[in-house]
Enzyme design. Structure first.
Site, PDB file in Angstrom:
ATOM      1  CD  GLU A   1      -3.071   0.013  -0.238  1.00 27.53           C
ATOM      2  OE1 GLU A   1      -3.138   1.247  -0.308  1.00 27.53           O
ATOM      3  OE2 GLU A   1      -3.587  -0.745  -1.073  1.00 27.53           O
TER       4      GLU A   1
ATOM      5  CG  ASP B   1      12.880   4.313   1.750  1.00 33.45           C
ATOM      6  OD1 ASP B   1      13.709   3.474   2.077  1.00 33.45           O
ATOM      7  OD2 ASP B   1      11.698   4.017   1.457  1.00 33.45           O
TER       8      ASP B   1
ATOM      9  CG  HIS C   1       5.680   0.093  -3.201  1.00 32.28           C
ATOM     10  ND1 HIS C   1       5.703  -1.114  -2.572  1.00 32.28           N
ATOM     11  CD2 HIS C   1       6.973   0.546  -3.201  1.00 32.28           C
ATOM     12  CE1 HIS C   1       6.942  -1.409  -2.213  1.00 32.28           C
ATOM     13  NE2 HIS C   1       7.725  -0.421  -2.571  1.00 32.28           N
TER      14      HIS C   1
HETATM   15  P1  AMP Z   1      11.259   0.446  -2.385  1.00 32.39           P
HETATM   16  O1  AMP Z   1      10.509  -0.496  -3.263  1.00 32.39           O
HETATM   17  O2  AMP Z   1      11.363  -0.003  -0.969  1.00 32.39           O
HETATM   18  O3  AMP Z   1      12.561   0.900  -2.978  1.00 32.39           O
HETATM   19  O4  AMP Z   1      10.366   1.756  -2.311  1.00 32.39           O
HETATM   20  C1  AMP Z   1       9.947   2.419  -3.480  1.00 32.39           C
HETATM   21  C2  AMP Z   1       9.303   3.710  -3.090  1.00 32.39           C
HETATM   22  O5  AMP Z   1       8.184   3.449  -2.239  1.00 32.39           O
HETATM   23  C3  AMP Z   1      10.249   4.630  -2.299  1.00 32.39           C
HETATM   24  O6  AMP Z   1      10.027   5.971  -2.704  1.00 32.39           O
HETATM   25  C4  AMP Z   1       9.815   4.398  -0.878  1.00 32.39           C
HETATM   26  O7  AMP Z   1      10.067   5.485  -0.030  1.00 32.39           O
HETATM   27  C5  AMP Z   1       8.319   4.203  -1.057  1.00 32.39           C
HETATM   28  N1  AMP Z   1       7.777   3.482   0.093  1.00 32.39           N
HETATM   29  C6  AMP Z   1       8.193   2.288   0.588  1.00 32.39           C
HETATM   30  N2  AMP Z   1       7.511   1.986   1.722  1.00 32.39           N
HETATM   31  C7  AMP Z   1       6.667   3.017   1.946  1.00 32.39           C
HETATM   32  C8  AMP Z   1       5.709   3.322   2.962  1.00 32.39           C
HETATM   33  N3  AMP Z   1       5.491   2.497   3.975  1.00 32.39           N
HETATM   34  N4  AMP Z   1       5.032   4.476   2.865  1.00 32.39           N
HETATM   35  C9  AMP Z   1       5.260   5.344   1.841  1.00 32.39           C
HETATM   36  N5  AMP Z   1       6.135   5.121   0.851  1.00 32.39           N
HETATM   37  C10 AMP Z   1       6.832   3.986   0.902  1.00 32.39           C
END
Ligand code: AMP
Length: 287
Positions: free
Chosen positions: A39, A155, A41
């Site tokens: 959610e 992040d 993402h």
């Molecule tokens: P990742 O797949 O972990 O590299 O994350 C991809 C994008 O989704 C990055 O911009 C993350 O900051 C964002 N993201 C990951 N987890 C969350 C979360 N719990 N809430 C908001 N954005 C998120």
């Protein structure tokens, strides 16, 4: 949603499609991810859908942002489930490049690196991590010709670094930060949560509890960084399988780390291994 999402795996194919879209005068929104979507993402994809005419989601576990002893090989992946979620949010393209397509001359021939900001907090325990992130995001911005790129405050250091990178390079893309999405019980959503054992999942809640305890102390008037850190630490250390990598209080715009006195607006950031799984979280500290 009426949009049919198409999957593109080749970088050149994405580049020629987005060139055409741009020439049609449409705005392009990009959501870079490493897949195994949740959610958090999806909140970014929905924001991109609301703001842009054409939405590109990328799904790429980027090898250059993982250290030699990190979890690149075991990072969770599920392309089919990701496709269905991206489709349900109405994105136009799911870009799933091969490593060779994004790194045609091998890894490491050209780097984008944000000095200083990339070496503190997570950068101190993950040398080279943010250099890998900044490099791959630069490629994705370039290929997608994005007007807007969406990143989560989950992040927070990454978001701050990418904003700085875009400003320093005169990048035409607007970098947009979106709120951190949590489970109902407060755990920050993360693709890595799937690797928590049931016991570690319970212990992982201590991160949110620690941040909330520090935030409550801040609201009650505490303005001492060490005392605020102690509040969070006391909560997390009660769980036996936790290993704190860092807990810091910083300026929310510059990430300057505070020692001693803290002003009325700050952010607490932390990284903790819970049952061997590295988790990060953060919370604004305000009155
Ligand atoms: P990742 O797949 O972990 O590299 O994350 C991809 C994008 O989704 C990055 O911009 C993350 O900051 C964002 N993201 C990951 N987890 C969350 C979360 N719990 N809430 C908001 N954005 C998120």
């Amino acid at each position: 949603m009426s949009n049919q999402t198409i999957i593109i795996r080749d970088a050149k194919e994405l580049a020629s499609l987005t060139k055409k879209i741009q020439h049609e005068g449409k705005s392009i929104g990009l959501v870079p991810t490493m897949g195994y979507l949740h959610e958090g993402h999806l909140s970014l994809i929905r924001a991109a859908r609301a703001k842009s005419d054409f939405v590109v989601v990328s799904d790429f576990v980027n090898p250059t942002q993982f250290g030699p002893n990190e979890d690149y090989a075991t990072y969770p992946r599920d392309e089919q489930a990701d496709f269905e979620k991206v489709q349900s949010c109405g994105a136009d393209v799911l870009f799933i490049p091969t490593v060779e397509s994004l790194y045609p001359n091998g890894q490491g021939s050209t780097w984008v690196e944000v000095q200083n900001l990339g070496n503190i907090l997570c950068g101190a325990t993950r040398p080279g991590h943010f250099r890998g992130v900044a490099t791959v995001v630069t490629k994705l911005l370039w290929l997608s010709r994005a007007d807007y790129a969406f990143f989560g405050e989950k992040d927070y250091q990454q978001l701050t670094i990418l904003k700085r990178m875009a400003a320093d390079l005169g990048c035409p893309t607007e970098i947009i930060g979106m709120p951190l999405v949590r489970e109902a019980d407060g755990l920050a959503l993360s693709s890595r949560n799937v690797r928590l054992s049931p016991e570690a999942r319970k212990q992982a809640l201590s991160l949110n509890h620690g941040l909330k305890r520090a935030s409550a102390a801040f609201k009650a008037g505490c303005r001492n960084a060490e005392k605020l850190i102690w509040e969070a630490q006391a909560e997390i250390a009660t769980e036996k399988d936790t290993e704190i990598q860092y807990i810091s209080v910083a300026n929310p715009d510059t990430l300057e780390i505070y020692n001693g006195d803290v002003p009325d607006q700050a952010i607490m950031l932390l990284a903790v291994k819970v049952g061997g799984v590295r988790l990060i979280d953060n919370m604004r500290l305000d009155k």
